[in-house]
Design an enzyme around this catalytic site. Structure first.
Site, PDB file in Angstrom:
ATOM      1  CB  CYS A  45      -0.964  -0.043   1.186  1.00 49.01           C
ATOM      2  SG  CYS A  45      -2.409   1.036   0.974  1.00 49.01           S
ATOM      3  CG  HIS A  68      -3.957  -3.698   3.335  1.00 49.53           C
ATOM      4  ND1 HIS A  68      -2.766  -3.337   3.916  1.00 49.53           N
ATOM      5  CD2 HIS A  68      -4.456  -2.576   2.754  1.00 49.53           C
ATOM      6  CE1 HIS A  68      -2.557  -2.047   3.718  1.00 49.53           C
ATOM      7  NE2 HIS A  68      -3.568  -1.557   2.999  1.00 49.53           N
TER       8      HIS A  68
END
Length: 488
Positions: free
Chosen positions: A328, A425
């Protein structure tokens, strides 16, 4: 409602334990936290995001996470501002002073979510935030007594004996509270006791005498909590016992680190030495892989990385053939350029990244929040995870993706193969993928550790020990129908 004498007294994990105990009793139970402040978030299957702690509590209750379980989520971006997420969607970025002054306007939205859950379940277990003893924040409060009074929810107060001064913290809380607020508290728990709890019998008597609240239990230190995802970054500063393990993973502790529970499956894997690198400390040269985790403010943490000198460590390590993974915000930092024209991720800016991936990121006003099912580009293994990010990343290295989602390339890998980035994630909670990924680094697990099973077993172990220490029936008997005042 479970409130605490301070932060990190165990409200989140105890609420999870009580959710599991209620479920065992055949009750339909749901967790609820009016306002949470955390950069550790979970994507809900029906859309939106909530605090990671409420997602864990939902798992304990046997439910999928839902935005009504945490209607207000504050995600700090700078020292003075946070992104306000309402019912799972970004509302605005606000300065702390402005939020404190105007948060009362969100109480009706909070109560709407609470009442919706109340119509669907037998029991709602509410977690407070911080402490009601912060009476300077009482006006416009929606997280503790402001909510409890408006919703008519009885309160159990939790004190942490490990911090020291638990008698003063419990007695002092009553002393500083408005009498009407103090009247909402119907009992207390003492948490994290080490040793023979009978040695604290006189302490319990002292608290009961001074507060007139009954003690509902003295809960021991429970080691199973180490297997549960952490909610707050405060736990990252705690030192873990040295381990004689083989594969070494180093992860810099970013100032705005987010979704760092991505590390938990790696940290708990056998023959893996996982190290959080504290600010000011160099990244060890004998590391097998460096992982840059997510951040709530990529430009802020890019500057933070440079301030620690970690940029030199990471670039030199990668150029010598060392493996680097960015997740991310960490992925965005590994690129050549990051542009945030509107300051949607904290600050406006146009900055050079670390330049290890030939990609650029442009921050967008629209936020991507979704659970995903992907396929690893490395080995076609299935990956279930989620995305929570601002911005779009593009460039030549995206032609070598980390994974595929619905047939679309996701992430990027450098031509050398040793630097990779992804927006996924939760990828490492997938056991097969995690073992394959570690295997390419030379790790050969001696056991077949299942992360999701380990978390559920830890919830059960936590619930077992809490049940043995707490007067559960007396505690649950405090609950009242929604709309009924606690003294009815």
């Amino acid at each position: 409602m479970f409130q605490g004498t301070g932060s990190d007294v165990g409200k989140s994990v105890l609420t999870a334990a009580f959710c599991r105990l209620a479920k065992r009793r055949g009750l339909s139970v749901a967790p609820f936290k009016p306002q949470n402040m955390s950069n550790n978030a979970a994507a809900c299957p029906t859309g939106g995001e909530i605090g990671r702690a409420q997602a864990l509590q939902a798992q304990a209750a046997g439910l999928a996470p839902h935005v009504d379980m945490n209607p207000v989520l504050l995600k700090p971006q700078t020292d003075k501002t946070a992104q306000v997420v309402l019912h799972g969607k970004p509302l605005s970025a606000m300065a702390a002073a402005d939020y404190i002054a105007n948060r009362g306007n969100l109480l009706d939205a909070v109560l709407t979510s609470f009442e919706k859950l109340g119509k669907q379940h037998d029991l709602i277990l509410v977690e407070g935030a911080g402490s009601p003893a912060e009476v300077n924040l009482r006006q416009e409060d929606i997280a503790n007594m402001g909510f409890a009074r408006r919703a008519g929810v009885p309160v159990c107060l939790i004190g942490d004996i490990e911090k020291g001064g638990v008698i003063a913290s419990l007695v002092g809380t009553k002393a500083v509270l408005d009498p009407a607020d103090a009247a909402m508290i119907r009992g207390f728990l003492v948490n994290k006791f080490r040793g023979d709890s009978r040695l604290f019998d006189s302490g319990v008597t002292e608290i009961e005498t001074r507060t007139s609240w009954p003690c509902l239990g003295v809960i021991p230190w429970i080691s199973a909590t180490a297997h549960l995802p952490a909610e707050d970054a405060v736990v990252l500063s705690r030192k873990m016992a040295p381990a004689q393990r083989k594969l070494k993973i180093a992860a810099p502790m970013l100032s705005r680190i987010a979704n760092f529970d991505d590390a938990d499956p790696l940290r708990l894997e056998s023959d893996v030495d996982f190290q959080w690198i504290a600010p000011g400390q160099p990244i060890p040269k004998d590391t097998d892989i460096i992982v840059l985790f997510g951040t709530k403010s990529t430009l802020c943490d890019l500057a933070f990385v440079r301030a620690q000198g970690w940029d030199h460590d990471i670039i030199a390590y990668a150029r010598s053939g060392g493996h680097v993974l960015g997740i991310c915000g960490g992925f965005q930092m590994l690129g050549k350029r990051i542009v945030d024209e509107f300051g949607v991720d904290g600050h406006t800016g146009d900055e050079k990244g670390l330049g290890l991936l030939n990609v650029e990121t442009v921050m967008a006003k629209e936020k991507t929040v979704r659970p995903v099912k992907a396929r690893s580009a490395m080995n076609s293994l299935r990956i279930e995870g989620y995305e929570i990010h601002m911005g779009r990343t593009f460039g030549p290295d995206c032609e070598r993706p980390f994974s595929h989602i619905d047939g679309q390339a996701e992430g990027a890998i450098a031509p050398s193969g040793n630097v990779a980035g992804t927006y996924l994630h939760g990828a490492f909670t997938n056991d097969q993928f995690r073992r394959a990924w570690l295997g390419q680094l030379g790790h050969n697990a001696k056991d077949k550790f299942s992360y999701k099973a380990a978390v559920d077993q830890a919830i059960d172990a936590l619930a077992d020990q809490v049940e043995a220490a707490v007067k559960i029936d007396q505690l649950f008997a405090l609950a009242k129908p929604i709309g009924q005042t606690p003294d009815q």
